[in-house]
Design a protein around this motif. Sequence first.
Motif, PDB file in Angstrom:
ATOM      1  N   ASP A 187       1.425  12.615  -1.419  1.00 43.75           N
ATOM      2  CA  ASP A 187       2.550  11.685  -1.646  1.00 43.75           C
ATOM      3  C   ASP A 187       3.909  12.384  -1.525  1.00 43.75           C
ATOM      4  N   ASP A 208       8.014  10.671   3.217  1.00 45.01           N
ATOM      5  CA  ASP A 208       8.479   9.283   3.247  1.00 45.01           C
ATOM      6  C   ASP A 208       8.198   8.588   4.579  1.00 45.01           C
ATOM      7  N   PRO A 222       3.444   6.008  -1.216  1.00 43.11           N
ATOM      8  CA  PRO A 222       3.192   4.572  -1.115  1.00 43.11           C
ATOM      9  C   PRO A 222       4.382   3.856  -0.478  1.00 43.11           C
ATOM     10  N   GLY A 223       4.102   3.031   0.498  1.00 42.37           N
ATOM     11  CA  GLY A 223       5.158   2.332   1.235  1.00 42.37           C
ATOM     12  C   GLY A 223       5.700   3.113   2.407  1.00 42.37           C
ATOM     13  N   ARG A 282       1.402   1.827   8.076  1.00 49.05           N
ATOM     14  CA  ARG A 282       2.103   2.003   6.802  1.00 49.05           C
ATOM     15  C   ARG A 282       1.093   2.171   5.691  1.00 49.05           C
ATOM     16  N   ALA A 331       2.221  -0.247  -0.286  1.00 42.59           N
ATOM     17  CA  ALA A 331       3.029   0.041  -1.466  1.00 42.59           C
ATOM     18  C   ALA A 331       2.201  -0.238  -2.720  1.00 42.59           C
ATOM     19  N   GLU A 332       2.499   0.520  -3.778  1.00 47.78           N
ATOM     20  CA  GLU A 332       1.798   0.292  -5.047  1.00 47.78           C
ATOM     21  C   GLU A 332       2.269  -1.003  -5.670  1.00 47.78           C
TER      22      GLU A 332
END
Length: 451
Positions: free
Chosen positions: A274, A277, A377-378, A445, A448-449
């Motif tokens: 993680d 970006d 995430p995202g 992608r 996202a969380e």
Amino acid sequence: MLTDTVDAQVALADFQSQLHRKEKHESEIRVSFRQKGGGTGRRDVFTHWLHSYPAKMFHRIPAVCLDNLHLPQEATILDPFCGSGTVLLEANLRGLDAVGLDINPLALLISRVKVTPVDPHFLTDQLAALLAKAKRYRSAPAPNSVLEYWLLPAARAGLHRLARAIAEVTDPDCRAFFLVTMTSTVRRLSTADPAIPPLVRLSGVRAKSAGARYRRALGHAQSVTTASVYSAFLKAATANIRRMSELHAVQTTLGSTRFADASAHAARTGLDVDSIDAIITSPPYCGAQKYVRSMKLELLLSGFPQSQLRMLDRATLGTEAVTVGAEAVGGLLTGDHYVDSLVREVYDANPVRARMASDYSRYMWDFAEECRRVLRPGGHLFVTLGRSTLAGVPFPADRIFHRAGRKVGLDSIATLIDPIPSRGLLTQRHSTAGRIDHEYIAWLRRPAELG
């Protein structure tokens, strides 16, 4: 289903506005990363043209992506096939930090120079000093069968003396700058056909029936002197100092780039979970570009050992230098029915190319899993791929990568199809050759969380 061509910025905005929806997107969209009217704008901007590294990414692809993604203020961008550093530079120019990986040491050298501002006045002073020193030397180069084949004695002597003078430059950034510059001149000083990326020697026999361009290239190669080596280097260095002056002028607003450990590669980056970006990259196309063969002279002049060229070629993704034993097609199957149907079809025509298709697809699976691991995430992923042809069988690498991404938990957003201007990318020089005239940018992608 294909759409009419739309501006890439519009496509990025439209699809991001729909990401809250539950359905998965798998559209193929014809886009243009060029300016309105089809122009590319100024391409020799900042340090992008420091070196003629093969199959460079068009700089407007990462530029448009970075300008139109919803990125955090202190985002980190990853290019795990960084090549000559196009994505890294575009990220840094926007104040973003970047991480680069590549298994090719010449690519890493060029990338480091491209994103490292050096005072142009200092470079100018050092240029004069090292040229004067090289011209005073009378030493002869050590024997090297590859360089002796591709370079006439005068060219070898001049490049050897330049390399010796560059090695004695004490500032490491300055030394790297001039080493990259010197490697950028070698093809024009060699006996290789300048119109063909992989090394093909110019021939006096062929010149008798060839066109004027070929005869001019042969005449130039035969007329190289030690003085013309120094002249070519001076011209290239002067142009590169001008380019570096543009980067140096904005150094206070640049982001920074770091390079992963030398043992890392795209499917095993060693980066934290993680931590990234966005990923923007362009892996080698399967069987489409012979990077090591094309850059053999540049690698050797940069100090890469001749004994390791074959090993580097075999380690390069998409290489034709694969090992094929006596195994049946079953040993090449991946477990994915779509990929395996392609592998079977290629195998019937050419087992070597079936091995290439199998190895490439397996690596894409591992690479997709690594992207899922390092992306926040995202986070977004743009992978520029080609639809090449293996033994006459279409090999849509973008579709294979979308399948790999979905398998590891990434969402497929779209494939952006961008035309390559002029003649496209020539993939091979035999009867089953194809031409890659579009780039297929697989956009995925990490979800996202929730909450």
